[in-house]
Scaffold this active site. Sequence first.
Site, PDB file in Angstrom:
ATOM      1  N   ASP A  63       0.868  -1.188   0.000  1.00 27.89           N
ATOM      2  CA  ASP A  63       0.000   0.000   0.000  1.00 27.89           C
ATOM      3  C   ASP A  63       0.899   1.230   0.000  1.00 27.89           C
ATOM      4  OD1 ASP A  63      -3.233   0.401   1.233  1.00 27.89           O
ATOM      5  OD2 ASP A  63      -1.918   2.107   0.889  1.00 27.89           O
ATOM      6  N   GLY A 110     -25.361  13.578  -9.757  1.00 26.24           N
ATOM      7  CA  GLY A 110     -24.124  13.239 -10.454  1.00 26.24           C
ATOM      8  C   GLY A 110     -23.962  11.741 -10.640  1.00 26.24           C
ATOM      9  N   SER A 158     -13.698  -5.093  -8.047  1.00 17.49           N
ATOM     10  CA  SER A 158     -14.300  -4.212  -9.042  1.00 17.49           C
ATOM     11  C   SER A 158     -15.481  -3.502  -8.376  1.00 17.49           C
ATOM     12  CB  SER A 158     -14.735  -5.006 -10.269  1.00 17.49           C
ATOM     13  OG  SER A 158     -15.259  -4.113 -11.245  1.00 17.49           O
ATOM     14  N   TYR A 166     -13.673   6.585 -13.278  1.00 13.45           N
ATOM     15  CA  TYR A 166     -13.499   5.533 -12.264  1.00 13.45           C
ATOM     16  C   TYR A 166     -14.152   4.242 -12.735  1.00 13.45           C
ATOM     17  CZ  TYR A 166     -14.337   2.798  -8.027  1.00 13.45           C
ATOM     18  OH  TYR A 166     -14.414   1.771  -7.106  1.00 13.45           O
ATOM     19  N   LYS A 199     -12.433   0.534 -13.685  1.00  8.94           N
ATOM     20  CA  LYS A 199     -12.769  -0.742 -13.047  1.00  8.94           C
ATOM     21  C   LYS A 199     -13.159  -1.788 -14.105  1.00  8.94           C
ATOM     22  CE  LYS A 199     -11.725  -0.182  -9.015  1.00  8.94           C
ATOM     23  NZ  LYS A 199     -10.938  -1.128  -8.264  1.00  8.94           N
ATOM     24  N   ALA A 216      -6.312   1.101  -5.416  1.00 13.92           N
ATOM     25  CA  ALA A 216      -6.970   1.907  -6.443  1.00 13.92           C
ATOM     26  C   ALA A 216      -7.222   3.303  -5.904  1.00 13.92           C
ATOM     27  CB  ALA A 216      -8.308   1.277  -6.844  1.00 13.92           C
ATOM     28  N   VAL A 239     -21.381   8.635   1.547  1.00 14.61           N
ATOM     29  CA  VAL A 239     -22.586   9.225   2.116  1.00 14.61           C
ATOM     30  C   VAL A 239     -22.861   8.785   3.552  1.00 14.61           C
ATOM     31  CG1 VAL A 239     -24.161   7.543   1.052  1.00 14.61           C
ATOM     32  CG2 VAL A 239     -25.005   9.794   1.614  1.00 14.61           C
TER      33      VAL A 239
HETATM   34  P1  NAD Z   1      -9.510   2.927   0.135  1.00 16.09           P
HETATM   35  O1  NAD Z   1      -9.113   4.220  -0.500  1.00 16.09           O
HETATM   36  O2  NAD Z   1      -9.742   2.904   1.597  1.00 16.09           O
HETATM   37  O3  NAD Z   1      -8.455   1.786  -0.233  1.00 16.09           O
HETATM   38  C1  NAD Z   1      -7.612   1.832  -1.350  1.00 16.09           C
HETATM   39  C2  NAD Z   1      -6.191   1.600  -0.865  1.00 16.09           C
HETATM   40  O4  NAD Z   1      -5.315   1.592  -1.999  1.00 16.09           O
HETATM   41  C3  NAD Z   1      -5.710   2.709   0.087  1.00 16.09           C
HETATM   42  O5  NAD Z   1      -5.163   2.129   1.255  1.00 16.09           O
HETATM   43  C4  NAD Z   1      -4.634   3.428  -0.723  1.00 16.09           C
HETATM   44  O6  NAD Z   1      -3.595   3.953   0.104  1.00 16.09           O
HETATM   45  C5  NAD Z   1      -4.155   2.326  -1.649  1.00 16.09           C
HETATM   46  N1  NAD Z   1      -3.570   2.833  -2.904  1.00 16.09           N
HETATM   47  C6  NAD Z   1      -4.044   3.815  -3.705  1.00 16.09           C
HETATM   48  N2  NAD Z   1      -3.218   4.014  -4.736  1.00 16.09           N
HETATM   49  C7  NAD Z   1      -2.193   3.117  -4.597  1.00 16.09           C
HETATM   50  C8  NAD Z   1      -1.021   2.849  -5.336  1.00 16.09           C
HETATM   51  N3  NAD Z   1      -0.712   3.535  -6.452  1.00 16.09           N
HETATM   52  N4  NAD Z   1      -0.188   1.863  -4.901  1.00 16.09           N
HETATM   53  C9  NAD Z   1      -0.477   1.179  -3.750  1.00 16.09           C
HETATM   54  N5  NAD Z   1      -1.572   1.406  -2.998  1.00 16.09           N
HETATM   55  C10 NAD Z   1      -2.422   2.373  -3.415  1.00 16.09           C
HETATM   56  O7  NAD Z   1     -10.819   2.432  -0.624  1.00 16.09           O
HETATM   57  P2  NAD Z   1     -11.756   1.163  -0.349  1.00 16.09           P
HETATM   58  O8  NAD Z   1     -13.132   1.678  -0.231  1.00 16.09           O
HETATM   59  O9  NAD Z   1     -11.194   0.309   0.715  1.00 16.09           O
HETATM   60  O10 NAD Z   1     -11.639   0.416  -1.745  1.00 16.09           O
HETATM   61  C11 NAD Z   1     -10.824  -0.739  -1.927  1.00 16.09           C
HETATM   62  C12 NAD Z   1     -11.084  -1.307  -3.302  1.00 16.09           C
HETATM   63  O11 NAD Z   1     -12.459  -1.702  -3.408  1.00 16.09           O
HETATM   64  C13 NAD Z   1     -10.817  -0.359  -4.453  1.00 16.09           C
HETATM   65  O12 NAD Z   1     -10.279  -1.109  -5.525  1.00 16.09           O
HETATM   66  C14 NAD Z   1     -12.195   0.150  -4.835  1.00 16.09           C
HETATM   67  O13 NAD Z   1     -12.253   0.537  -6.186  1.00 16.09           O
HETATM   68  C15 NAD Z   1     -13.039  -1.092  -4.551  1.00 16.09           C
HETATM   69  N6  NAD Z   1     -14.448  -0.787  -4.285  1.00 16.09           N
HETATM   70  C16 NAD Z   1     -14.789  -0.125  -3.140  1.00 16.09           C
HETATM   71  C17 NAD Z   1     -16.151   0.124  -2.900  1.00 16.09           C
HETATM   72  C18 NAD Z   1     -16.629   0.820  -1.646  1.00 16.09           C
HETATM   73  O14 NAD Z   1     -17.834   1.023  -1.518  1.00 16.09           O
HETATM   74  N7  NAD Z   1     -15.760   1.170  -0.699  1.00 16.09           N
HETATM   75  C19 NAD Z   1     -17.110  -0.263  -3.845  1.00 16.09           C
HETATM   76  C20 NAD Z   1     -16.691  -0.911  -5.001  1.00 16.09           C
HETATM   77  C21 NAD Z   1     -15.354  -1.178  -5.202  1.00 16.09           C
END
Ligand code: NAD
Length: 311
Positions: free
Chosen positions: A31, A268, A114, A139, A143, A73, A183
């Site tokens: 990370d 949006g 995803s 975004y 994905k 991501a 939200v």
């Molecule tokens: P988050 O931002 O908490 O987690 C993403 C993590 O990736 C963070 O810890 C960040 O530091 C790390 N990161 C970002 N860019 C990076 C890079 N270049 N190299 C290494 N690490 C990097 O978000 P989340 O909500 O925990 O989401 C995790 C995954 O789940 C993502 O892929 C997101 O697209 C997917 N996702 C999340 C949701 C949701 O509702 N939270 C819904 C659908 C998909």
Amino acid sequence: MRFLVTGGAGFIGSALVNRLVSTGHEVRVLDDLSAGDPAALHPQAILTRGDVNDIPKLWTLLQGVDCVYHLAARVSVPESVLYPREYNAVNVGGTVSVLEAMRAVGVKRVVLSSSGAVYGEQPQQPLREDMPPDPRSPYAVSKLAAEYYLRTTGILWGIETVSLRIFNAYGPGQQLPAAHAPVIPQFLKHALRGGSLIIHGDGEQTRDYVYIDDVVDALIAAAAAPEVNRLVINVGSGVETSTNALVDLIGRVLQKELTPLHTNTQSGGVSQMQADLTLAQQKLGFQPKIRLDEGISRVLMLDPRFGKASP
Ligand code: NAD
């Protein structure tokens, strides 16, 4: 088993890592900490700070790994509209980097997080995996591209792949950035501190909110399930909730009368989202357990930022 979790210090990642570690697995985390919090991780998780596009680092971290969870991501839809190149580099480029490194090292399986965002606006609900995607933001495009890379290179290089389309995950520890916060934590913060709950548009837009522990259940099942290779599988609650209904529900849980402010601006986002869970039930044995009111009560209990957590 031995896992590498990219993005493992984030909201979903840390919940996954902590569950894996506490059930006896060895877990490495990659990370860059751009959004993640190392303090959220179980002490036995092995954290390496680095970029998901750093191939030599991936080679090292992938040695002896049975399965990769690729979660790293950039995750904000509105931010992606401003910076699509960055979203492409991290979300698409990062996925290709992970896959290339897996091919080089010979790792067997990858599970991608995803998003339900790939569906966009659809004529019918609930959303089924065989509907043609209609991504409405960079975004969502990133994905979908990651899903396609997974499937195609998986076939070409003999890697087992599965993409989980996670809907709106929520739970303790969810990031609460100043701009474009998710939200549920945003509404909770304002409801508790007397701020304004702002609803864009008429508030009738719906989302499928899924509690973090249910998301982790699906991710855990995906690493070992026997018949998921090449599949894309929804992970949601199966229930749609409008923004107006969410405010009512938060008011009931907090026993507080909430008066949201409606703005004329468009939300949006898409108008409706509800996951069809038939495939998740069949292939992962997935059954969401936590209802939205229960999940919100848990956030209030477990997340110290909302002031009710025990010391
Ligand atoms: P988050 O931002 O908490 O987690 C993403 C993590 O990736 C963070 O810890 C960040 O530091 C790390 N990161 C970002 N860019 C990076 C890079 N270049 N190299 C290494 N690490 C990097 O978000 P989340 O909500 O925990 O989401 C995790 C995954 O789940 C993502 O892929 C997101 O697209 C997917 N996702 C999340 C949701 C949701 O509702 N939270 C819904 C659908 C998909």
